[in-house]
Design an enzyme around this catalytic site. Structure first.
Site, PDB file in Angstrom:
ATOM      1  N   ASN A  57       0.865  -1.102  -0.084  1.00  0.00           N
ATOM      2  CA  ASN A  57       0.108   0.080  -0.096  1.00  0.00           C
ATOM      3  C   ASN A  57       0.884   1.255   0.025  1.00  0.00           C
ATOM      4  O   ASN A  57       0.415   2.305  -0.550  1.00  0.00           O
ATOM      5  CB  ASN A  57      -0.935   0.096   1.078  1.00  0.00           C
ATOM      6  CG  ASN A  57      -1.640   1.181   1.556  1.00  0.00           C
ATOM      7  OD1 ASN A  57      -2.625   1.855   0.876  1.00  0.00           O
ATOM      8  ND2 ASN A  57      -1.137   2.007   2.304  1.00  0.00           N
TER       9      ASN A  57
ATOM     10  N   TYR B  32       3.690   9.365 -11.655  1.00  0.00           N
ATOM     11  CA  TYR B  32       2.779   8.555 -11.044  1.00  0.00           C
ATOM     12  C   TYR B  32       1.936   7.502 -11.559  1.00  0.00           C
ATOM     13  O   TYR B  32       2.001   6.127 -11.284  1.00  0.00           O
ATOM     14  CB  TYR B  32       1.911   9.318 -10.359  1.00  0.00           C
ATOM     15  CG  TYR B  32       0.742   8.574  -9.328  1.00  0.00           C
ATOM     16  CD1 TYR B  32       1.094   8.100  -8.248  1.00  0.00           C
ATOM     17  CD2 TYR B  32      -0.503   8.567  -9.841  1.00  0.00           C
ATOM     18  CE1 TYR B  32       0.251   7.515  -7.337  1.00  0.00           C
ATOM     19  CE2 TYR B  32      -1.514   7.877  -9.089  1.00  0.00           C
ATOM     20  CZ  TYR B  32      -1.205   7.246  -7.515  1.00  0.00           C
ATOM     21  OH  TYR B  32      -1.923   6.602  -7.332  1.00  0.00           O
TER      22      TYR B  32
END
Length: 251
Positions: A83, A148
């Site tokens: 995560n 990203y």
């Protein structure tokens, strides 16, 4: 899922902390991992049965040390939730090499290092779940997020390749791809839009959710429930998938 152990990177806050709480309620022992020992300690203290381990996913030595500690302490993970992540925004031409590398390091290389460290024990036991939090940016891309989006596309591709190698081992690898989720990172993005464009917070939020058919942020609990399902015994046929949690956003 009782008697299982789940390692959640970036587990001290946001989506990671919500996932840890969901695991604890399901009888899984959550181990929170992250760079801030103080944050991890405070978070784990509020989850019954939780443990924590300091870990920098971008550093191979740190990952190796953390997994060695988990083995010694009896917390080898049956479930790994990759995560830990970060999101930086800039136009393509203003994205410098440091930003580009940072996005790859934390979002892609970090998932690779942790999965590689976790797999030997999982394969030996004949059970394991590797669930990586990607993003809808890994399925379609968005403007001003090239670094990203590239990292999240990469982690989905990595997971699909890994899943083929894991077939028949009892270990699966999947990604969960949330849309914009109600976390501190997104709230910071909203403030960044306000400061740079002069828009109101409402207008900034509308800009982020314009592709979401329900015009809202995803709740962290909705992401956690999806992770919980993928980590379960009955999800053994789900392997190599990118599951969008995005209110029907078209990819």
């Amino acid at each position: 899922m009782e008697k299982r152990t789940a390692l959640i990177t970036g587990g001290g806050s946001g989506i990671g902390l919500t996932i840890a709480r969901a695991f604890a309620l399901a009888g899984v022992t959550p181990v929170l991992a992250g760079r801030s020992k103080a944050r991890l300690e405070a978070a784990a203290a509020n989850i019954e049965g939780a443990a924590f381990v300091p870990l920098d996913v971008t550093c191979e030595e740190s990952v190796q040390h953390a997994f060695s500690h988990l083995t010694t302490a009896g917390y080898e993970p049956d479930i790994l939730v990759n995560n830990a992540g970060a999101a930086a925004t800039a136009s393509f031409e203003r994205t410098d090499i440091a930003t580009w590398q940072a996005m790859l390091d934390v979002n892609l290389t970090g998932a690779f290092l942790c999965a590689r460290a976790a797999l030997p024990t999982m394969k030996k036991r004949g059970f394991g779940r590797v669930v990586t939090i990607a993003s809808t940016a890994g399925l379609k891309g968005y403007a001003y997020t090239a670094a990203y989006a590239a990292a999240k596309h990469g982690v989905i591709g990595m997971t699909r390749s890994l899943a083929l190698e894991l077939a028949g081992t009892g270990v699966t690898a999947n990604t969960v791809c949330p849309g914009f989720t109600d976390t501190d990172i997104v709230q910071s993005s909203i403030q960044n839009i306000v400061e740079k464009t002069g828009r109101s917070e409402k207008e900034a939020l509308e800009a982020l959710t314009k592709h979401n058919p329900e015009k809202r942020l995803i709740a962290p609990e909705e992401v956690a429930d999806t992770v919980l399902w993928l980590a379960g015994e009955r999800a053994s046929a789900i392997n190599g998938q990118a599951v969008a949690v995005a209110c029907g956003e078209i990819m």
